[in-house]
Design a protein around this motif. Sequence first.
Motif, PDB file in Angstrom:
ATOM      1  N   PRO A   1       1.047  -1.678   0.103  1.00 29.94           N
ATOM      2  CA  PRO A   1      -0.277   0.399  -0.060  1.00 29.94           C
ATOM      3  C   PRO A   1       0.668   1.480   0.059  1.00 29.94           C
ATOM      4  O   PRO A   1       0.563   2.572  -0.933  1.00 29.94           O
ATOM      5  CB  PRO A   1      -0.399  -0.187   1.151  1.00 29.94           C
ATOM      6  CG  PRO A   1      -0.824  -1.483   1.471  1.00 29.94           C
ATOM      7  CD  PRO A   1       0.119  -2.379   1.001  1.00 29.94           C
ATOM      8  N   GLU A   2       1.560   1.390   0.608  1.00 23.64           N
ATOM      9  CA  GLU A   2       2.674   2.812   0.454  1.00 23.64           C
ATOM     10  C   GLU A   2       3.199   3.092   0.038  1.00 23.64           C
ATOM     11  O   GLU A   2       3.238   4.099  -0.615  1.00 23.64           O
ATOM     12  CB  GLU A   2       3.628   2.164   1.979  1.00 23.64           C
ATOM     13  CG  GLU A   2       2.890   3.024   3.253  1.00 23.64           C
ATOM     14  CD  GLU A   2       3.759   2.473   4.098  1.00 23.64           C
ATOM     15  OE1 GLU A   2       5.300   2.338   4.879  1.00 23.64           O
ATOM     16  OE2 GLU A   2       3.370   2.350   5.620  1.00 23.64           O
ATOM     17  N   ALA A   3       4.039   1.740  -0.706  1.00 23.09           N
ATOM     18  CA  ALA A   3       4.469   1.928  -2.098  1.00 23.09           C
ATOM     19  C   ALA A   3       3.399   2.460  -3.784  1.00 23.09           C
ATOM     20  O   ALA A   3       4.216   3.295  -4.743  1.00 23.09           O
ATOM     21  CB  ALA A   3       5.589   0.605  -2.694  1.00 23.09           C
ATOM     22  N   ARG A   4       2.761   1.811  -3.211  1.00 16.13           N
ATOM     23  CA  ARG A   4       1.786   1.477  -4.499  1.00 16.13           C
ATOM     24  C   ARG A   4       1.237   3.352  -4.521  1.00 16.13           C
ATOM     25  O   ARG A   4       1.341   4.138  -5.385  1.00 16.13           O
ATOM     26  CB  ARG A   4      -0.249   1.016  -3.970  1.00 16.13           C
ATOM     27  CG  ARG A   4      -0.622   0.809  -5.553  1.00 16.13           C
ATOM     28  CD  ARG A   4      -1.762   0.267  -5.234  1.00 16.13           C
ATOM     29  NE  ARG A   4      -2.126  -0.437  -3.507  1.00 16.13           N
ATOM     30  CZ  ARG A   4      -2.299  -1.275  -2.892  1.00 16.13           C
ATOM     31  NH1 ARG A   4      -1.915  -1.865  -3.173  1.00 16.13           N
ATOM     32  NH2 ARG A   4      -2.842  -1.382  -1.604  1.00 16.13           N
ATOM     33  N   LYS A   5       1.188   3.840  -2.863  1.00 12.35           N
ATOM     34  CA  LYS A   5       0.627   5.365  -3.473  1.00 12.35           C
ATOM     35  C   LYS A   5       1.613   6.391  -3.780  1.00 12.35           C
ATOM     36  O   LYS A   5       1.715   7.162  -4.866  1.00 12.35           O
ATOM     37  CB  LYS A   5       0.332   5.590  -1.566  1.00 12.35           C
ATOM     38  CG  LYS A   5      -0.638   7.066  -1.380  1.00 12.35           C
ATOM     39  CD  LYS A   5      -0.770   7.322  -0.395  1.00 12.35           C
ATOM     40  CE  LYS A   5      -0.599   8.646   0.398  1.00 12.35           C
ATOM     41  NZ  LYS A   5      -1.676   9.460  -0.657  1.00 12.35           N
ATOM     42  N   ARG A   6       3.232   5.737  -3.317  1.00  7.04           N
ATOM     43  CA  ARG A   6       3.988   6.788  -3.591  1.00  7.04           C
ATOM     44  C   ARG A   6       3.708   6.110  -4.852  1.00  7.04           C
ATOM     45  O   ARG A   6       4.245   7.531  -5.839  1.00  7.04           O
ATOM     46  CB  ARG A   6       5.146   6.963  -3.160  1.00  7.04           C
ATOM     47  CG  ARG A   6       6.423   7.224  -3.438  1.00  7.04           C
ATOM     48  CD  ARG A   6       7.278   6.670  -2.348  1.00  7.04           C
ATOM     49  NE  ARG A   6       8.907   7.727  -2.608  1.00  7.04           N
ATOM     50  CZ  ARG A   6       9.083   8.664  -3.180  1.00  7.04           C
ATOM     51  NH1 ARG A   6       8.457   9.912  -3.518  1.00  7.04           N
ATOM     52  NH2 ARG A   6      10.409   8.684  -3.805  1.00  7.04           N
ATOM     53  N   HIS A   7       4.053   5.229  -5.691  1.00  9.24           N
ATOM     54  CA  HIS A   7       3.993   5.122  -7.702  1.00  9.24           C
ATOM     55  C   HIS A   7       3.490   5.574  -7.970  1.00  9.24           C
ATOM     56  O   HIS A   7       4.151   6.555  -9.119  1.00  9.24           O
ATOM     57  CB  HIS A   7       4.362   3.267  -7.028  1.00  9.24           C
ATOM     58  CG  HIS A   7       4.379   3.056  -8.795  1.00  9.24           C
ATOM     59  ND1 HIS A   7       5.953   3.059  -9.127  1.00  9.24           N
ATOM     60  CD2 HIS A   7       3.670   3.414 -10.183  1.00  9.24           C
ATOM     61  CE1 HIS A   7       5.571   3.060 -10.438  1.00  9.24           C
ATOM     62  NE2 HIS A   7       4.893   2.223 -10.883  1.00  9.24           N
ATOM     63  N   PHE A   8       2.368   5.774  -7.674  1.00  7.04           N
ATOM     64  CA  PHE A   8       0.995   6.240  -8.117  1.00  7.04           C
ATOM     65  C   PHE A   8       0.486   7.601  -8.543  1.00  7.04           C
ATOM     66  O   PHE A   8      -0.373   8.300  -8.885  1.00  7.04           O
ATOM     67  CB  PHE A   8      -0.318   5.722  -8.820  1.00  7.04           C
ATOM     68  CG  PHE A   8      -0.078   3.937  -9.188  1.00  7.04           C
ATOM     69  CD1 PHE A   8       0.081   3.765 -10.529  1.00  7.04           C
ATOM     70  CD2 PHE A   8       0.331   2.580  -8.370  1.00  7.04           C
ATOM     71  CE1 PHE A   8      -0.227   2.926 -11.099  1.00  7.04           C
ATOM     72  CE2 PHE A   8       0.495   1.228  -8.285  1.00  7.04           C
ATOM     73  CZ  PHE A   8       0.195   1.944  -9.878  1.00  7.04           C
ATOM     74  N   GLU A   9       1.090   8.159  -6.928  1.00  4.81           N
ATOM     75  CA  GLU A   9       0.435   9.550  -6.966  1.00  4.81           C
ATOM     76  C   GLU A   9       2.074  10.805  -6.682  1.00  4.81           C
ATOM     77  O   GLU A   9       1.512  11.814  -6.942  1.00  4.81           O
ATOM     78  CB  GLU A   9       0.220   9.768  -5.237  1.00  4.81           C
ATOM     79  CG  GLU A   9      -1.201   8.492  -5.658  1.00  4.81           C
ATOM     80  CD  GLU A   9      -1.790   8.567  -4.401  1.00  4.81           C
ATOM     81  OE1 GLU A   9      -1.885   9.371  -3.341  1.00  4.81           O
ATOM     82  OE2 GLU A   9      -2.947   8.221  -3.787  1.00  4.81           O
ATOM     83  N   GLU A  10       2.935  10.000  -6.638  1.00  2.00           N
ATOM     84  CA  GLU A  10       4.061  10.569  -6.321  1.00  2.00           C
ATOM     85  C   GLU A  10       5.754  10.887  -7.724  1.00  2.00           C
ATOM     86  O   GLU A  10       4.963  11.722  -7.834  1.00  2.00           O
ATOM     87  CB  GLU A  10       4.412  10.862  -4.808  1.00  2.00           C
ATOM     88  CG  GLU A  10       3.762  10.916  -3.283  1.00  2.00           C
ATOM     89  CD  GLU A  10       4.799  10.086  -2.283  1.00  2.00           C
ATOM     90  OE1 GLU A  10       5.418  10.542  -2.215  1.00  2.00           O
ATOM     91  OE2 GLU A  10       3.539  10.664  -1.220  1.00  2.00           O
TER      92      GLU A  10
END
Length: 134
Positions: free
Chosen positions: A45-54
């Motif tokens: 989840p944390e990596a997914r958020k960073r990957h797609f949103e940042e």
Amino acid sequence: MKRIFQFITAVAFVAPVADSATSEPSSSQAEHVSAFACNAFALPPEARKRHFEEVGPALLKLKRSMRELPDGYELELPTDNKTYQLLTEWAFQERLCCPFFDIALRFDRENGPLWLRLTGRPGTKEFIKMELGI
């Protein structure tokens, strides 16, 4: 970017997961061919958020130019260390969620630009076009 993440999530649930039954193995061991879908849930989840949103949006903002290739695209990016670090982080994670991509990073000689090349099997170019809104 929210729209892209929603699309990727939908595709991950709808896409077939089985290997292609019609392809002949190229050696004694059967070759695995991933589904032609992005599986955002391959990332924590944390990596997914960073990957797609940042990271992804930051790299797209840094894009200097883009070249169309027969089987994908090549994006020109700045050659500074920060961009390279973002790019390598993105590429490492992208290969987990979208294993159908061939991803290559290249520095041109004589202090030339940094290039991200995204290519793959048939359909990859169209997938990239849709994702980047080309």
